[in-house]
Design an enzyme around this catalytic site. Structure first.
Site, PDB file in Angstrom:
ATOM      1  N   HIS A 128      -8.623   8.670   4.443  1.00 25.95           N
ATOM      2  CA  HIS A 128      -8.105   7.613   5.323  1.00 25.95           C
ATOM      3  C   HIS A 128      -8.518   7.888   6.765  1.00 25.95           C
ATOM      4  CE1 HIS A 128      -4.879   7.185   2.053  1.00 25.95           C
ATOM      5  NE2 HIS A 128      -5.645   6.112   1.999  1.00 25.95           N
ATOM      6  N   GLY A 129      -8.626   6.835   7.556  1.00 22.47           N
ATOM      7  CA  GLY A 129      -8.958   6.995   8.976  1.00 22.47           C
ATOM      8  C   GLY A 129     -10.460   7.046   9.179  1.00 22.47           C
TER       9      GLY A 129
ATOM     10  N   THR B  18      -8.480   0.848   8.364  1.00 19.59           N
ATOM     11  CA  THR B  18      -8.810   1.270   9.737  1.00 19.59           C
ATOM     12  C   THR B  18      -9.712   0.255  10.441  1.00 19.59           C
ATOM     13  OG1 THR B  18      -8.631   3.537   8.955  1.00 19.59           O
ATOM     14  CG2 THR B  18      -9.718   3.213  11.075  1.00 19.59           C
TER      15      THR B  18
ATOM     16  N   ASN C 166     -10.201  -0.587  -0.620  1.00 21.14           N
ATOM     17  CA  ASN C 166      -9.242  -0.746   0.476  1.00 21.14           C
ATOM     18  C   ASN C 166      -9.897  -0.552   1.840  1.00 21.14           C
ATOM     19  OD1 ASN C 166      -7.503  -0.801  -1.668  1.00 21.14           O
ATOM     20  ND2 ASN C 166      -6.226   0.888  -0.982  1.00 21.14           N
TER      21      ASN C 166
ATOM     22  N   ASP D   9       0.854  -1.189   0.000  1.00 17.83           N
ATOM     23  CA  ASP D   9       0.000   0.000   0.000  1.00 17.83           C
ATOM     24  C   ASP D   9       0.899   1.251   0.000  1.00 17.83           C
ATOM     25  OD1 ASP D   9      -2.504   1.160  -0.015  1.00 17.83           O
ATOM     26  OD2 ASP D   9      -2.859   0.946   2.134  1.00 17.83           O
ATOM     27  N   HIS D  10       0.268   2.414  -0.182  1.00 17.02           N
ATOM     28  CA  HIS D  10       0.962   3.722  -0.244  1.00 17.02           C
ATOM     29  C   HIS D  10       2.459   3.701   0.037  1.00 17.02           C
ATOM     30  CE1 HIS D  10      -2.772   5.940  -0.546  1.00 17.02           C
ATOM     31  NE2 HIS D  10      -3.268   5.047   0.287  1.00 17.02           N
TER      32      HIS D  10
ATOM     33  N   HIS E  15     -10.000   4.162  -2.019  1.00 14.55           N
ATOM     34  CA  HIS E  15      -9.310   4.179  -0.720  1.00 14.55           C
ATOM     35  C   HIS E  15     -10.249   4.756   0.332  1.00 14.55           C
ATOM     36  CE1 HIS E  15      -4.976   3.452  -1.870  1.00 14.55           C
ATOM     37  NE2 HIS E  15      -5.597   3.449  -3.029  1.00 14.55           N
ATOM     38  N   GLY E  16      -9.872   4.594   1.602  1.00 12.70           N
ATOM     39  CA  GLY E  16     -10.647   5.209   2.686  1.00 12.70           C
ATOM     40  C   GLY E  16     -12.029   4.604   2.824  1.00 12.70           C
TER      41      GLY E  16
HETATM   42 ZN   LIG Z   1      -5.089   4.423   0.893  1.00 13.48          ZN
END
Ligand SMILES: [Zn+2]
Length: 293
Positions: A179-180, A232, A229, A82-83, A207-208
């Site tokens: 994200h988060g 969290t 993805n 990932d990232h 994402h997120g």
């Molecule tokens: Zn991501």
């Protein structure tokens, strides 16, 4: 089966009404849990590692655990970095047997991101590894990578031009997610996915994902997203389950590590099963074509 290339898994999902769950695992336990859950419901799965996880557990241990779990499963399993803005770590993952890498060039300006992404794609493709590319930054910090402000945003035509120039396989554009955990209602952009997939064959990644509703996931899947993805949610489930069990250990003054792992594995399995249901990937073949090393 031996594990497969991420690109094969997401290509199989195109136009089929589902997305492949890409779960950020954190250690061999979560790898085993997630692959067993995927196998039991017939869902393909992308195991994702953050750079932090690779540094913590070691590439060799994670690669072995992923391969070992995949060989006992009858569904397609791939291993994705990932990232990663760090070129050295990208090379390390490619050499260590990852089947795909996300080269995160969102901290570079447009020309530099374009140039370096092309270099990474060449290096990865020479080793049979696929590349997810990110040149716009997705809001939020994930395992120490990223920013809380949008530093680079481009038009869909610019994103496609860069993707075609660099030869990347998957694209991670800004889609309004972060994200988060969400502190405010996000403004989601599924129409951006529609525009990208109507103009090119690239796989689009969301994402997120943690915190979106089932209806919101459906909107993105209908629009054409084939990889979603989740990071969290697993971290929280894993640690909260551990915390609950450790409180019991403290109360009874009985300390048995292996018994701690059982509820943590069960929580990771439940989490995967729930997301595979939401993404409609349960019961899909997802075997992909050809093996990876
Ligand atoms: Zn991501």
């Amino acid at each position: 089966m031996p594990y497969v290339n991420t690109l094969d898994l997401v290509t199989a999902a195109r136009g089929q009404g589902y997305a492949v769950p890409a779960i950020n695992i954190v250690d061999p336990l979560t790898i085993k849990a997630v692959v067993e859950a995927a196998d039991s419901i017939g869902s393909p799965v992308i195991l994702q590692t953050s750079v932090k996880t690779v540094k913590s557990a070691g590439a060799g241990v994670l690669h072995f655990a992923a391969k070992d779990a995949a060989e006992s499963a009858s569904v397609g399993v791939s291993l994705h970095l990932d990232h990663c803005p760090d070129r050295e770590m990208i090379s390390h993952a490619i050499k260590s047997g990852w089947t795909s890498v996300l080269f995160d060039a969102s901290d570079r300006d447009f020309e530099q991101a374009r140039k370096e992404t092309a270099e990474v794609v060449n290096e990865a493709h020479d080793a049979g590894v696929s590349v997810e590319s990110e040149i716009e930054n997705i809001i939020g910090v994930e395992d120490g990578v990223g920013s809380d402000t949008a530093r680079h945003s481009y038009s869909v035509d610019q994103l496609i031009e860069v993707a075609l120039f660099t030869g990347t396989d998957l694209m991670a554009p800004q889609l309004g997610t972060a994200h988060g955990m969400y502190t405010a209602q996000p403004v989601l952009l599924p129409e951006r996915v529609r525009e990208i997939v109507s103009k090119c064959d690239l796989a689009v990644v969301l994402h997120g994902g943690t915190g979106l509703s089932n209806a919101e996931f459906d909107e993105f899947i209908d629009a054409g997203v084939t990889k979603i993805n989740i990071s969290t949610a697993l971290k929280r489930a894993y640690m909260k389950t551990a915390l609950e069990y450790l409180k019991e250990c403290e109360a009874s003054n009985k300390w048995e590590p292996v018994k701690l792992f059982d509820p943590m594995i069960a929580a990771s399995k439940d989490l995967f099963t729930t997301f595979a249901g939401t993404f409609h990937s349960a019961g899909q073949d997802g075997a992909g074509k050809g093996g990876a090393k």
